[in-house]
Scaffold this active site. Sequence first.
Site, PDB file in Angstrom:
ATOM      1  N   GLU A  94      23.296  30.837 -41.354  1.00 48.07           N
ATOM      2  CA  GLU A  94      21.518  31.867 -41.837  1.00 48.07           C
ATOM      3  C   GLU A  94      20.634  31.522 -42.370  1.00 48.07           C
ATOM      4  OE1 GLU A  94      23.599  34.080 -44.996  1.00 48.07           O
ATOM      5  OE2 GLU A  94      22.465  33.007 -46.690  1.00 48.07           O
TER       6      GLU A  94
ATOM      7  N   GLU B 273      20.623  40.181 -42.356  1.00 47.21           N
ATOM      8  CA  GLU B 273      21.056  40.572 -43.460  1.00 47.21           C
ATOM      9  C   GLU B 273      20.722  40.934 -44.835  1.00 47.21           C
ATOM     10  OE1 GLU B 273      23.291  36.557 -43.616  1.00 47.21           O
ATOM     11  OE2 GLU B 273      22.624  36.175 -41.692  1.00 47.21           O
ATOM     12  N   SER B 274      21.756  41.766 -45.018  1.00 49.48           N
ATOM     13  CA  SER B 274      20.698  42.163 -46.493  1.00 49.48           C
ATOM     14  C   SER B 274      19.582  43.402 -46.571  1.00 49.48           C
ATOM     15  CB  SER B 274      21.226  41.216 -48.383  1.00 49.48           C
ATOM     16  OG  SER B 274      22.021  40.078 -47.510  1.00 49.48           O
TER      17      SER B 274
ATOM     18  N   LYS C 142      32.876  34.643 -45.012  1.00 47.85           N
ATOM     19  CA  LYS C 142      31.916  34.533 -45.270  1.00 47.85           C
ATOM     20  C   LYS C 142      32.383  33.671 -47.160  1.00 47.85           C
ATOM     21  CE  LYS C 142      27.471  36.809 -46.559  1.00 47.85           C
ATOM     22  NZ  LYS C 142      26.580  37.957 -46.873  1.00 47.85           N
TER      23      LYS C 142
ATOM     24  N   ASN D  79      18.289  36.407 -44.007  1.00 46.40           N
ATOM     25  CA  ASN D  79      18.986  36.534 -45.340  1.00 46.40           C
ATOM     26  C   ASN D  79      17.833  37.250 -45.546  1.00 46.40           C
ATOM     27  OD1 ASN D  79      20.024  37.732 -47.526  1.00 46.40           O
ATOM     28  ND2 ASN D  79      21.460  35.827 -47.430  1.00 46.40           N
TER      29      ASN D  79
ATOM     30  N   LYS E 137      33.560  43.365 -49.522  1.00 47.35           N
ATOM     31  CA  LYS E 137      32.997  42.832 -50.701  1.00 47.35           C
ATOM     32  C   LYS E 137      32.855  43.010 -51.934  1.00 47.35           C
ATOM     33  CE  LYS E 137      28.015  42.058 -51.439  1.00 47.35           C
ATOM     34  NZ  LYS E 137      26.860  41.115 -51.138  1.00 47.35           N
TER      35      LYS E 137
ATOM     36  N   GLU F 149      30.505  44.617 -44.660  1.00 47.31           N
ATOM     37  CA  GLU F 149      31.481  43.525 -45.412  1.00 47.31           C
ATOM     38  C   GLU F 149      32.223  44.235 -45.634  1.00 47.31           C
ATOM     39  OE1 GLU F 149      29.369  39.484 -45.716  1.00 47.31           O
ATOM     40  OE2 GLU F 149      28.365  41.258 -47.762  1.00 47.31           O
TER      41      GLU F 149
END
Length: 264
Positions: free
Chosen positions: A168, A218-219, A119, A188, A58, A56
């Site tokens: 998601e 994710e994350s 995103k 997520n 970000k 990602e």
Amino acid sequence: MDILDEIVAWKRVEVERMKAEMPEREIHRRVEQMLGTPVASLRRALMESTAGIISEFKRKSPSKGWIKENGQASEIPLAYQQAGAAAISILTDERYFDGRDEFIVDARRSGVTIPILYKNFVIDEYQLFQARLCGASAVLLIAADLSLADCRSLLRTAHELGLEVLLEMHDERELDYAGLEPDVCGVNNRHLGTFITDVQNSFRLAERLPAEACKVSESGISRAETMGLLLQAGFNGFLIGESFMKADSPGEALRLFLTQIPTI
């Protein structure tokens, strides 16, 4: 009102402003000219990859503040691709994440050819046209932002535009959304309202998702050992941003991470 409610409320205002700047008729005309050109498949890239990392780009987040204020979309996504990423995720929300659609344009111009995930907090089909126009391959839809009916409609429009969808979900209450058969099912691990992160969320929901689904965690994934366990649990992809973006060289951080995954 938690942060997700705040973001979505602002997004509705923002989208109307964007429609005033570029009317729907005009963005539809521009995108229609692109529909004959196929885009790279996110699902295929993840299913065919050994590690399936979506790296990602970000620069900022509401919970962490600045991550890499001067990070360049013309440099970092290409470095991710060269280091072995299966796909790239690029934040395009400006108010909360310092993102822009132009970052995807910059990444493509720099030479990125692998799938790019748009995103953002997509609540209106206008944003799907924006994603296609700037060069994305897939869009993120967040179950917590959308009714089941609205999500179904957006997924259908995305497919009509040649885009894939990463849908998601966060908890058991949202598993009905997997029945819409998105191209990719995302779990997520960070609660979008409280920012609490728990990777066990992916392990808990893995068996509840359709067996044939392409699954992305994710994350909160910062250790290669954790990713190895998630691979064993049936995940095909992993969205990782902050742990790479915080490094002096995000591309090199990804390259090193790939060498540490137990199954590689």
